[in-house]
Design an enzyme around this catalytic site. Sequence first.
Site, PDB file in Angstrom:
ATOM      1  N   HIS A 230      -7.896  28.272  24.868  1.00 44.66           N
ATOM      2  CA  HIS A 230      -6.622  27.843  24.291  1.00 44.66           C
ATOM      3  C   HIS A 230      -6.607  27.989  22.767  1.00 44.66           C
ATOM      4  O   HIS A 230      -5.933  27.222  22.090  1.00 44.66           O
ATOM      5  CB  HIS A 230      -6.324  26.398  24.686  1.00 44.66           C
ATOM      6  CG  HIS A 230      -6.128  26.209  26.152  1.00 44.66           C
ATOM      7  ND1 HIS A 230      -5.032  26.696  26.830  1.00 44.66           N
ATOM      8  CD2 HIS A 230      -6.917  25.601  27.083  1.00 44.66           C
ATOM      9  CE1 HIS A 230      -5.143  26.388  28.113  1.00 44.66           C
ATOM     10  NE2 HIS A 230      -6.277  25.724  28.293  1.00 44.66           N
TER      11      HIS A 230
ATOM     12  N   CYS B  12     -42.282  -2.105  11.867  1.00 45.73           N
ATOM     13  CA  CYS B  12     -42.738  -2.987  10.796  1.00 45.73           C
ATOM     14  C   CYS B  12     -43.878  -2.320  10.037  1.00 45.73           C
ATOM     15  O   CYS B  12     -44.436  -1.324  10.483  1.00 45.73           O
ATOM     16  CB  CYS B  12     -43.215  -4.310  11.381  1.00 45.73           C
ATOM     17  SG  CYS B  12     -41.961  -5.149  12.386  1.00 45.73           S
TER      18      CYS B  12
ATOM     19  N   ASN C 195     -47.083  -4.957  14.845  1.00 44.18           N
ATOM     20  CA  ASN C 195     -45.978  -4.003  14.912  1.00 44.18           C
ATOM     21  C   ASN C 195     -45.872  -3.537  16.351  1.00 44.18           C
ATOM     22  O   ASN C 195     -46.856  -3.096  16.943  1.00 44.18           O
ATOM     23  CB  ASN C 195     -46.248  -2.808  13.981  1.00 44.18           C
ATOM     24  CG  ASN C 195     -45.146  -1.770  14.042  1.00 44.18           C
ATOM     25  OD1 ASN C 195     -44.013  -2.073  14.392  1.00 44.18           O
ATOM     26  ND2 ASN C 195     -45.479  -0.536  13.695  1.00 44.18           N
ATOM     27  N   GLY C 196     -44.682  -3.640  16.946  1.00 42.42           N
ATOM     28  CA  GLY C 196     -44.503  -3.226  18.337  1.00 42.42           C
ATOM     29  C   GLY C 196     -43.647  -4.220  19.095  1.00 42.42           C
ATOM     30  O   GLY C 196     -43.061  -5.135  18.517  1.00 42.42           O
TER      31      GLY C 196
ATOM     32  N   LYS D 212     -25.530   7.974   2.551  1.00 42.19           N
ATOM     33  CA  LYS D 212     -26.035   7.420   3.800  1.00 42.19           C
ATOM     34  C   LYS D 212     -25.074   6.397   4.391  1.00 42.19           C
ATOM     35  O   LYS D 212     -24.838   6.364   5.583  1.00 42.19           O
ATOM     36  CB  LYS D 212     -27.409   6.774   3.568  1.00 42.19           C
ATOM     37  CG  LYS D 212     -28.093   6.288   4.834  1.00 42.19           C
ATOM     38  CD  LYS D 212     -28.411   7.457   5.764  1.00 42.19           C
ATOM     39  CE  LYS D 212     -28.993   7.018   7.077  1.00 42.19           C
ATOM     40  NZ  LYS D 212     -29.081   8.134   8.033  1.00 42.19           N
TER      41      LYS D 212
ATOM     42  N   GLU E  32     -23.508  19.446   8.003  1.00 41.57           N
ATOM     43  CA  GLU E  32     -23.967  18.476   7.013  1.00 41.57           C
ATOM     44  C   GLU E  32     -25.099  19.012   6.143  1.00 41.57           C
ATOM     45  O   GLU E  32     -25.102  18.811   4.928  1.00 41.57           O
ATOM     46  CB  GLU E  32     -24.455  17.195   7.709  1.00 41.57           C
ATOM     47  CG  GLU E  32     -23.358  16.283   8.210  1.00 41.57           C
ATOM     48  CD  GLU E  32     -23.931  15.050   8.882  1.00 41.57           C
ATOM     49  OE1 GLU E  32     -23.480  13.950   8.548  1.00 41.57           O
ATOM     50  OE2 GLU E  32     -24.835  15.172   9.728  1.00 41.57           O
TER      51      GLU E  32
ATOM     52  N   LYS F 235     -24.220  18.224  12.570  1.00 38.30           N
ATOM     53  CA  LYS F 235     -25.533  18.316  11.941  1.00 38.30           C
ATOM     54  C   LYS F 235     -25.675  19.628  11.172  1.00 38.30           C
ATOM     55  O   LYS F 235     -26.188  19.654  10.056  1.00 38.30           O
ATOM     56  CB  LYS F 235     -26.647  18.219  13.001  1.00 38.30           C
ATOM     57  CG  LYS F 235     -26.912  16.837  13.493  1.00 38.30           C
ATOM     58  CD  LYS F 235     -27.535  15.973  12.417  1.00 38.30           C
ATOM     59  CE  LYS F 235     -27.137  14.531  12.573  1.00 38.30           C
ATOM     60  NZ  LYS F 235     -25.772  14.204  12.230  1.00 38.30           N
TER      61      LYS F 235
ATOM     62  N   TRP G 145     -39.302  -5.566  10.350  1.00 41.85           N
ATOM     63  CA  TRP G 145     -38.016  -5.089  10.862  1.00 41.85           C
ATOM     64  C   TRP G 145     -37.807  -5.869  12.153  1.00 41.85           C
ATOM     65  O   TRP G 145     -38.483  -5.638  13.145  1.00 41.85           O
ATOM     66  CB  TRP G 145     -38.085  -3.579  11.120  1.00 41.85           C
ATOM     67  CG  TRP G 145     -36.784  -2.994  11.573  1.00 41.85           C
ATOM     68  CD1 TRP G 145     -36.391  -2.764  12.851  1.00 41.85           C
ATOM     69  CD2 TRP G 145     -35.711  -2.532  10.758  1.00 41.85           C
ATOM     70  NE1 TRP G 145     -35.144  -2.201  12.876  1.00 41.85           N
ATOM     71  CE2 TRP G 145     -34.706  -2.043  11.610  1.00 41.85           C
ATOM     72  CE3 TRP G 145     -35.501  -2.493   9.380  1.00 41.85           C
ATOM     73  CZ2 TRP G 145     -33.511  -1.519  11.122  1.00 41.85           C
ATOM     74  CZ3 TRP G 145     -34.316  -1.966   8.907  1.00 41.85           C
ATOM     75  CH2 TRP G 145     -33.340  -1.492   9.771  1.00 41.85           C
TER      76      TRP G 145
ATOM     77  N   GLU H  27     -21.663  16.623  17.858  1.00 46.44           N
ATOM     78  CA  GLU H  27     -22.757  16.160  17.015  1.00 46.44           C
ATOM     79  C   GLU H  27     -23.615  17.322  16.528  1.00 46.44           C
ATOM     80  O   GLU H  27     -24.052  17.352  15.375  1.00 46.44           O
ATOM     81  CB  GLU H  27     -23.600  15.137  17.787  1.00 46.44           C
ATOM     82  CG  GLU H  27     -24.908  14.721  17.125  1.00 46.44           C
ATOM     83  CD  GLU H  27     -24.738  14.030  15.774  1.00 46.44           C
ATOM     84  OE1 GLU H  27     -25.760  13.785  15.115  1.00 46.44           O
ATOM     85  OE2 GLU H  27     -23.596  13.743  15.363  1.00 46.44           O
TER      86      GLU H  27
ATOM     87  N   ARG I 135     -40.290   0.602   6.106  1.00 44.49           N
ATOM     88  CA  ARG I 135     -40.437   0.322   7.530  1.00 44.49           C
ATOM     89  C   ARG I 135     -39.786  -0.994   7.944  1.00 44.49           C
ATOM     90  O   ARG I 135     -39.726  -1.308   9.134  1.00 44.49           O
ATOM     91  CB  ARG I 135     -41.927   0.290   7.911  1.00 44.49           C
ATOM     92  CG  ARG I 135     -42.633   1.613   7.750  1.00 44.49           C
ATOM     93  CD  ARG I 135     -44.106   1.490   8.126  1.00 44.49           C
ATOM     94  NE  ARG I 135     -44.275   1.220   9.540  1.00 44.49           N
ATOM     95  CZ  ARG I 135     -44.416   2.153  10.479  1.00 44.49           C
ATOM     96  NH1 ARG I 135     -44.382   3.424  10.145  1.00 44.49           N
ATOM     97  NH2 ARG I 135     -44.579   1.824  11.745  1.00 44.49           N
TER      98      ARG I 135
END
Length: 611
Positions: free
Chosen positions: A507, A2, A99-100, A606, A491, A488, A75, A484, A28
């Site tokens: 193979h 947040c 925040n937390g 995105k 991308e 990355k 958030w 992954e 945030r």
Amino acid sequence: MCGIVGYIGRDHSAMEVLLDGLRRLEYRGYDSAGVAIQNGGAIEVRRAKGKLANLESSLQDSPLTGHQGIGHTRWATHGKPSERNAHPHRAGSVVIVHNGIIENYRELREELEKEGREIRSDTDTELIAHCIDQGIEAGKDLLAAVREATARVRGSYALGAISDGDRSTIVAAKNGGSPMILGAGEEECFLASDIPAILPYTRKMIFLDDGEFASLSEAGIEVFDADGRPQDRPFKVVQWDPVSAEKGGYDRFMQKEIFEQPRAITDTIGTRVLEAENDVDLDGIEFTPEWVEGLSRIQLVACGTASYAAMVGKYMIEQLAGIPCEVDLASEFRYRKPILNDRCLVIPVSQSGETADTLAALEEGKRQGARILSITNTRESTIARASDDVLYTHAGPEIGVASTKCFTAQVVALYLLAMKLAIVRGRLGQDEIRRGLHELMSLPRIVERTLQLDDSIEKLAHKYFKKSDFLFLGRGIMFPIALEGALKLKEISYIHAEAYAAGEMKHGPIALIDENMPVVVIANKGPLHDKLISNLEQVRARDGEVIAVATEGDREIAEKANEVIYIPDLGDYLTSIIAAIPLQLLAYHVATRKGTDVDQPRNLAKSVTVE
């Protein structure tokens, strides 16, 4: 994650400072927003669900005047987005922003309700306000009441507090991964959860450390330790330009988000691990033993990076819970005419919650009567609203197009799900549960330590950034991590990269290997380590350049690889997250060496909201 901002002084309108700061912090969180302003009497609170524009519209019609106040953009973690759950929260004479995550939320709520306190929201934040107000009622000043209240709290917090009875002070406190930044001007002070919020007003800042408190007034800032002893904290003069400030001092958003992963993982775990009960609470998602035993299989559907998180989840669910599990690319799922029924659990995984292909797969699952449990980072998204249940990740907004912290948060969510299903099915003994949960709680700290590899990986990237092709290899749960890692690199650096299950190398892909082909091998200690070493030797025999990601203490690997990146070991499952970190850093540093647009790579978006 947040955003918090606060102001006390005479030179500015509190409302203008707070709204300006919240605009700079809206990245945030944008589930709700609110301000609280002292105007010579009782503090007035104004809140609104949704983006900051909704709050601004309310204040435009009916402005708040005053020179002391706090603001927040949310958030959501505890409690769904709504005006009643929006910050600031009031309890008696006290108003706070936070925040937390408070880990002992349930116990604290029960205590306060037994003491006669009426809890009006679903948030953990309101509980802190009640604890502070109890201190005020007992005759303590605001600073002492905040110190006493936080002693009852277990978890992470950055908070700002004001009180009807104290028109000259804002109190701030910090513990855990949530930042708290204080700024000072001429006869005015500021607080914020990130530098950009207050940079237009001051460059003199103090960064609170864990366990510290601060009192802000027109006279300046006083910092205290947990025992109330004054601390000598000189100001740091921040020289950032506004764009650098938004990135938190990092060069790019992707770099910032890679380094935010300890916090993103902490917030995704949140209060879901019940260590005392040796159990997991998935925010009230109900899995009865009868329903779980009746499951025929679990179907994971996702696209891109989320599909690799789903593949890691498949290993966890099958091995821990013993439930058959399949992973499909969401874009292919409905076209293969899958066979589903009411004994299937379909799990769409999507960072944005708006991915068109994943939504279509979800609808196919619903059409055939399956239960839908989505994993997403975005509340009230289309996928979240269409699901029977939602397990939210709490990675916070991710600006960089190439996903990093959302990927690791998704894997954490899938591990929590796998553990819960295993516990319900009675597949794990108490010691196994305890060890699994302990490893999870250790993960943020281990990720933080792994991020210290950054400098050495940057040097490695300098050696290899001119290569035109890379091969990534992994076995078992590390195969999707290899996928992954290759994604990355593709991308953001535009280098051709492929990933294979290491046993498949012979193979076909082995034909590509020569002295110009770097091969990244995830060779951590585990059940398949010896077989992986054999694959590695096959690469070396053909003059391939081997970059090994290996377990700390594995000296054998150094004899067989050109370069070794050592990572900590955290068991059979969570080491997969640790292994992803150096691959993210490698891709990032290769891309920056090549000069590509890391945050907005060509041709990518995105959130893919078209099929």
